[in-house]
Write a protein that holds these residues in place. Structure first.
Motif, PDB file in Angstrom:
ATOM      1  N   TYR A  50       0.817  -1.229   0.091  1.00 33.02           N
ATOM      2  CA  TYR A  50       0.156  -0.216  -0.052  1.00 33.02           C
ATOM      3  C   TYR A  50       0.799   1.212   0.055  1.00 33.02           C
ATOM      4  CZ  TYR A  50      -3.217   3.283   2.301  1.00 33.02           C
ATOM      5  OH  TYR A  50      -4.129   4.360   2.646  1.00 33.02           O
ATOM      6  N   ALA A  51       1.823   1.137   0.997  1.00 33.08           N
ATOM      7  CA  ALA A  51       2.873   2.577   1.029  1.00 33.08           C
ATOM      8  C   ALA A  51       3.626   2.558  -0.239  1.00 33.08           C
ATOM      9  CB  ALA A  51       3.677   2.352   2.301  1.00 33.08           C
ATOM     10  N   ARG A  52       4.145   1.501  -0.783  1.00 37.24           N
ATOM     11  CA  ARG A  52       4.774   1.298  -2.069  1.00 37.24           C
ATOM     12  C   ARG A  52       4.017   1.954  -3.234  1.00 37.24           C
ATOM     13  NH1 ARG A  52       6.773  -3.675  -2.147  1.00 37.24           N
ATOM     14  NH2 ARG A  52       8.184  -3.129  -0.418  1.00 37.24           N
ATOM     15  N   TYR A  53       2.750   1.577  -3.301  1.00 35.93           N
ATOM     16  CA  TYR A  53       1.857   2.064  -4.505  1.00 35.93           C
ATOM     17  C   TYR A  53       1.727   3.564  -4.223  1.00 35.93           C
ATOM     18  CZ  TYR A  53      -2.116   2.756  -7.171  1.00 35.93           C
ATOM     19  OH  TYR A  53      -3.051   3.204  -8.057  1.00 35.93           O
ATOM     20  N   PHE A  54       1.744   4.162  -3.334  1.00 33.55           N
ATOM     21  CA  PHE A  54       1.443   5.575  -3.252  1.00 33.55           C
ATOM     22  C   PHE A  54       2.755   6.245  -2.944  1.00 33.55           C
ATOM     23  CE2 PHE A  54      -2.686   4.257  -2.119  1.00 33.55           C
ATOM     24  CZ  PHE A  54      -3.499   5.022  -3.150  1.00 33.55           C
ATOM     25  N   LYS A  55       3.935   5.643  -2.731  1.00 35.06           N
ATOM     26  CA  LYS A  55       5.200   6.249  -2.381  1.00 35.06           C
ATOM     27  C   LYS A  55       5.083   7.140  -1.335  1.00 35.06           C
ATOM     28  CE  LYS A  55       6.747   5.466  -6.990  1.00 35.06           C
ATOM     29  NZ  LYS A  55       6.157   5.868  -8.495  1.00 35.06           N
ATOM     30  N   LEU A  56       4.245   6.832  -0.488  1.00 36.68           N
ATOM     31  CA  LEU A  56       4.180   7.371   0.883  1.00 36.68           C
ATOM     32  C   LEU A  56       4.208   6.479   2.054  1.00 36.68           C
ATOM     33  CD1 LEU A  56       1.532  10.091  -0.155  1.00 36.68           C
ATOM     34  CD2 LEU A  56       3.933  10.688   0.558  1.00 36.68           C
ATOM     35  N   HIS A  74      -7.328  -0.649  -7.237  1.00 37.15           N
ATOM     36  CA  HIS A  74      -6.067  -1.016  -7.880  1.00 37.15           C
ATOM     37  C   HIS A  74      -5.862  -2.482  -8.065  1.00 37.15           C
ATOM     38  CE1 HIS A  74      -1.729  -1.689  -8.887  1.00 37.15           C
ATOM     39  NE2 HIS A  74      -1.616  -2.154  -7.554  1.00 37.15           N
ATOM     40  N   LEU A  75      -5.986  -3.012  -6.713  1.00 37.76           N
ATOM     41  CA  LEU A  75      -5.864  -4.533  -6.425  1.00 37.76           C
ATOM     42  C   LEU A  75      -7.102  -5.273  -7.039  1.00 37.76           C
ATOM     43  CD1 LEU A  75      -5.011  -4.947  -2.663  1.00 37.76           C
ATOM     44  CD2 LEU A  75      -3.645  -5.022  -4.657  1.00 37.76           C
ATOM     45  N   LEU A  76      -8.136  -4.753  -7.414  1.00 34.52           N
ATOM     46  CA  LEU A  76      -9.183  -5.471  -7.949  1.00 34.52           C
ATOM     47  C   LEU A  76      -8.743  -5.408  -9.570  1.00 34.52           C
ATOM     48  CD1 LEU A  76     -12.097  -6.745  -8.030  1.00 34.52           C
ATOM     49  CD2 LEU A  76     -13.109  -4.340  -8.083  1.00 34.52           C
ATOM     50  N   GLU A  77      -8.507  -4.123 -10.021  1.00 33.13           N
ATOM     51  CA  GLU A  77      -8.156  -4.270 -11.457  1.00 33.13           C
ATOM     52  C   GLU A  77      -6.944  -5.107 -11.752  1.00 33.13           C
ATOM     53  OE1 GLU A  77      -7.230  -0.092 -12.235  1.00 33.13           O
ATOM     54  OE2 GLU A  77      -9.317   0.532 -11.578  1.00 33.13           O
ATOM     55  N   GLU A  78      -5.850  -5.211 -10.908  1.00 27.92           N
ATOM     56  CA  GLU A  78      -4.744  -6.176 -11.199  1.00 27.92           C
ATOM     57  C   GLU A  78      -5.205  -7.611 -10.997  1.00 27.92           C
ATOM     58  OE1 GLU A  78      -1.602  -6.758  -7.740  1.00 27.92           O
ATOM     59  OE2 GLU A  78      -0.766  -5.240  -9.171  1.00 27.92           O
ATOM     60  N   ARG A  79      -6.180  -7.840 -10.219  1.00 31.45           N
ATOM     61  CA  ARG A  79      -6.701  -9.233 -10.177  1.00 31.45           C
ATOM     62  C   ARG A  79      -7.302  -9.828 -11.312  1.00 31.45           C
ATOM     63  NH1 ARG A  79     -10.618 -11.012  -5.399  1.00 31.45           N
ATOM     64  NH2 ARG A  79     -10.651  -8.950  -5.625  1.00 31.45           N
ATOM     65  N   GLU A 138      -9.603   7.568   1.528  1.00 31.18           N
ATOM     66  CA  GLU A 138      -9.483   7.934   0.197  1.00 31.18           C
ATOM     67  C   GLU A 138      -8.558   6.962  -0.580  1.00 31.18           C
ATOM     68  OE1 GLU A 138     -10.978   8.173  -3.757  1.00 31.18           O
ATOM     69  OE2 GLU A 138     -12.144   8.423  -1.837  1.00 31.18           O
ATOM     70  N   ALA A 139      -7.385   6.987  -0.002  1.00 39.64           N
ATOM     71  CA  ALA A 139      -6.278   6.165  -0.423  1.00 39.64           C
ATOM     72  C   ALA A 139      -6.647   4.815  -0.449  1.00 39.64           C
ATOM     73  CB  ALA A 139      -4.912   6.789   0.137  1.00 39.64           C
ATOM     74  N   VAL A 140      -7.113   4.447   0.635  1.00 39.54           N
ATOM     75  CA  VAL A 140      -7.398   2.923   1.071  1.00 39.54           C
ATOM     76  C   VAL A 140      -8.579   2.518  -0.169  1.00 39.54           C
ATOM     77  CG1 VAL A 140      -8.747   1.187   2.282  1.00 39.54           C
ATOM     78  CG2 VAL A 140      -7.163   3.027   3.592  1.00 39.54           C
ATOM     79  N   ARG A 141      -9.423   3.505  -0.558  1.00 42.67           N
ATOM     80  CA  ARG A 141     -10.424   2.811  -1.643  1.00 42.67           C
ATOM     81  C   ARG A 141      -9.865   2.829  -2.768  1.00 42.67           C
ATOM     82  NH1 ARG A 141     -13.182   5.292  -5.305  1.00 42.67           N
ATOM     83  NH2 ARG A 141     -15.207   4.609  -5.947  1.00 42.67           N
ATOM     84  N   GLN A 142      -8.832   3.782  -3.176  1.00 43.32           N
ATOM     85  CA  GLN A 142      -7.933   3.694  -4.636  1.00 43.32           C
ATOM     86  C   GLN A 142      -7.160   2.606  -4.680  1.00 43.32           C
ATOM     87  OE1 GLN A 142      -5.997   7.587  -4.828  1.00 43.32           O
ATOM     88  NE2 GLN A 142      -7.600   8.520  -4.879  1.00 43.32           N
TER      89      GLN A 142
END
Length: 71
Positions: free
Chosen positions: A32-38, A54-59, A46-50
């Motif tokens: 999660y942190a790596r995805y946002f680089k934060l 992302h995980l859903l699209e990737e799957r 909202e970041a959790v939702r995003q």
């Protein structure tokens, strides 16, 4: 180890989570942190939702790329 990670581990231990579950949670928080680089401390709901989207699209992408036509 950052204070946030230490707190996270302590909270999981207080809740009696199995070591394998703890490792899994730490892995996904790291992703999660790596995805946002934060750091997660700078991210909100909202970041959790995003990230979930992302995980859903990737799957879905992985599922469809593994399907071969049967004709």
């Amino acid at each position: 180890m950052t204070p946030l990670r230490q707190r996270f581990i302590e909270e999981m231990q207080l809740r009696g989570l199995a070591p394998t579950t703890q490792r899994s949670y730490i892995h996904y928080v790291s992703e999660y942190a790596r995805y946002f680089k934060l750091s997660p401390e700078h991210l909100d709901l909202e970041a959790v939702r995003q990230f979930q989207l992302h995980l859903l699209e990737e799957r879905n992408h992985q599922t469809f790329s593994n399907i071969s036509p049967s004709f």
